[in-house]
Design an enzyme around this catalytic site. Structure first.
Site, PDB file in Angstrom:
ATOM      1  N   SER A  43       0.860  -1.182   0.000  1.00  0.00           N
ATOM      2  CA  SER A  43       0.000   0.000   0.000  1.00  0.00           C
ATOM      3  C   SER A  43       0.890   1.223   0.000  1.00  0.00           C
ATOM      4  O   SER A  43       2.051   1.160   0.423  1.00  0.00           O
ATOM      5  CB  SER A  43      -0.888   0.005   1.248  1.00  0.00           C
ATOM      6  OG  SER A  43      -1.544   1.246   1.424  1.00  0.00           O
ATOM      7  N   TYR A  63      -2.305  -1.149  10.244  1.00  0.00           N
ATOM      8  CA  TYR A  63      -2.185  -1.188   8.786  1.00  0.00           C
ATOM      9  C   TYR A  63      -0.848  -0.600   8.344  1.00  0.00           C
ATOM     10  O   TYR A  63      -0.146  -1.172   7.514  1.00  0.00           O
ATOM     11  CB  TYR A  63      -3.343  -0.406   8.157  1.00  0.00           C
ATOM     12  CG  TYR A  63      -3.536  -0.655   6.686  1.00  0.00           C
ATOM     13  CD1 TYR A  63      -4.133  -1.828   6.236  1.00  0.00           C
ATOM     14  CD2 TYR A  63      -3.143   0.283   5.737  1.00  0.00           C
ATOM     15  CE1 TYR A  63      -4.322  -2.059   4.877  1.00  0.00           C
ATOM     16  CE2 TYR A  63      -3.325   0.069   4.390  1.00  0.00           C
ATOM     17  CZ  TYR A  63      -3.920  -1.106   3.959  1.00  0.00           C
ATOM     18  OH  TYR A  63      -4.097  -1.331   2.613  1.00  0.00           O
ATOM     19  N   LYS A 105       1.913  -3.084   6.586  1.00  0.00           N
ATOM     20  CA  LYS A 105       2.187  -2.807   5.175  1.00  0.00           C
ATOM     21  C   LYS A 105       3.623  -2.328   4.968  1.00  0.00           C
ATOM     22  O   LYS A 105       4.252  -2.640   3.954  1.00  0.00           O
ATOM     23  CB  LYS A 105       1.186  -1.787   4.624  1.00  0.00           C
ATOM     24  CG  LYS A 105      -0.227  -2.330   4.484  1.00  0.00           C
ATOM     25  CD  LYS A 105      -0.305  -3.489   3.503  1.00  0.00           C
ATOM     26  CE  LYS A 105      -1.738  -3.884   3.191  1.00  0.00           C
ATOM     27  NZ  LYS A 105      -1.835  -4.987   2.205  1.00  0.00           N
TER      28      LYS A 105
END
Length: 275
Positions: free
Chosen positions: A142, A155, A159
């Site tokens: 991401s 997250y 990531k």
């Protein structure tokens, strides 16, 4: 990489980016095994691909992409149905957890799915690829892995780790014929993004709004088109949103200024303006 004739596995392929990449690979002549926790939906994706292709070009396998047994079984199914795996697309992802209130289960889930699933798949495939002299690993990370995700520590960290592992994989095995790409989009019109607007988790709506307001929200199909081109070029960093490269360079050039800017951006999203 020559996609025509390749055998691929795509995880998280019941919808969104995974399903779009699977369709795009088959359109270029590949055969795919698609996996997802959502058994009925991933089976429907495989059936739709086969109907469009006019033959058996896709097989569905249901299960958790981070489960070593599922990874091994999927590789065996791919080999039995189509032949040795040439390309692995580690696309399955989760937004489990948010801020400092995230519990151990949320952190465990985020790291398992967003990072360790990639590590386990590489462990299962890379030795054979080195022996064969070729293989391709595509990690869906991401832009949050290069920058950060306002609102979500789980997250951002998981990531970022996925990006780091992809870089390590390329450095370590690139000379042995293993090619690696790392996909780092911003906003993509997927269920993961849209769910953020309807979540009661603290920070979820802020995280979703941060992505929405940072730039154009692309369709999964648009992202898949960029991925296909990048695989053909064997390009490591895949940035469907071109502005991410500029942001990444600004961050590296002056981290303190970039962090201050991110704090201002966060305040604006939360409706608090600096005094």
């Amino acid at each position: 990489m020559q996609i025509d004739g390749a055998v691929a596995i795509v995880t998280g392929a019941a919808a969104g980016i995974g399903a779009a990449i699977a369709r795009a690979l088959v359109a270029q002549g590949a055969r795919v095994v698609v996996t997802d926790l959502a058994a009925d939906r991933v089976s429907a994706v495989a059936a739709e691909i086969n109907e469009t292709a006019g033959g058996e070009r896709a097989v569905a396998v249901a299960g958790d992409a981070s489960d070593p047994e599922l990874i091994a079984r999927t590789i065996e199914i791919a080999r039995g149905e189509f032949g040795p795996v040439d390309l692995y697309v580690a696309n399955a992802g989760t937004t489990a957890g948010m801020g400092l209130d995230s519990d151990e289960i949320a952190w465990h889930t985020a790291l398992e799915v967003n990072t360790l699933a990639h590590v386990r798949a590489a462990k299962a495939l890379v030795p054979d690829w080195v022996e064969r002299g070729h293989g391709y690993f595509l990690s869906t990370a991401s832009a949050a892995g290069l920058l950060t995700q306002i609102g979500s520590a789980t997250y951002s960290v998981s990531k970022r780790a996925a990006v780091g592992f992809a870089e390590w994989l390329s450095v370590t095995y690139g000379d042995a014929g293993v090619r690696v790409s790392c996909l780092c989009p911003m906003g993509v019109d997927t269920e993961l993004l849209n769910a953020g607007f309807h979540s009661d988790r603290e920070g979820a709506s802020v995280a979703a709004n941060a992505v929405r307001s940072a730039g154009e929200v692309l369709s999964p199909e648009a992202v898949a088109d960029v991925v296909i081109e990048a695989i053909g070029d064997e390009r490591f960093l895949i940035l469907p949103h071109e502005q991410v490269a500029t942001m990444y360079a600004q961050k590296a050039a002056d981290p303190d200024r970039w962090l201050a800017g991110m704090r201002r951006y966060q305040r604006s999203l939360m409706g608090d303006q600096p005094g």
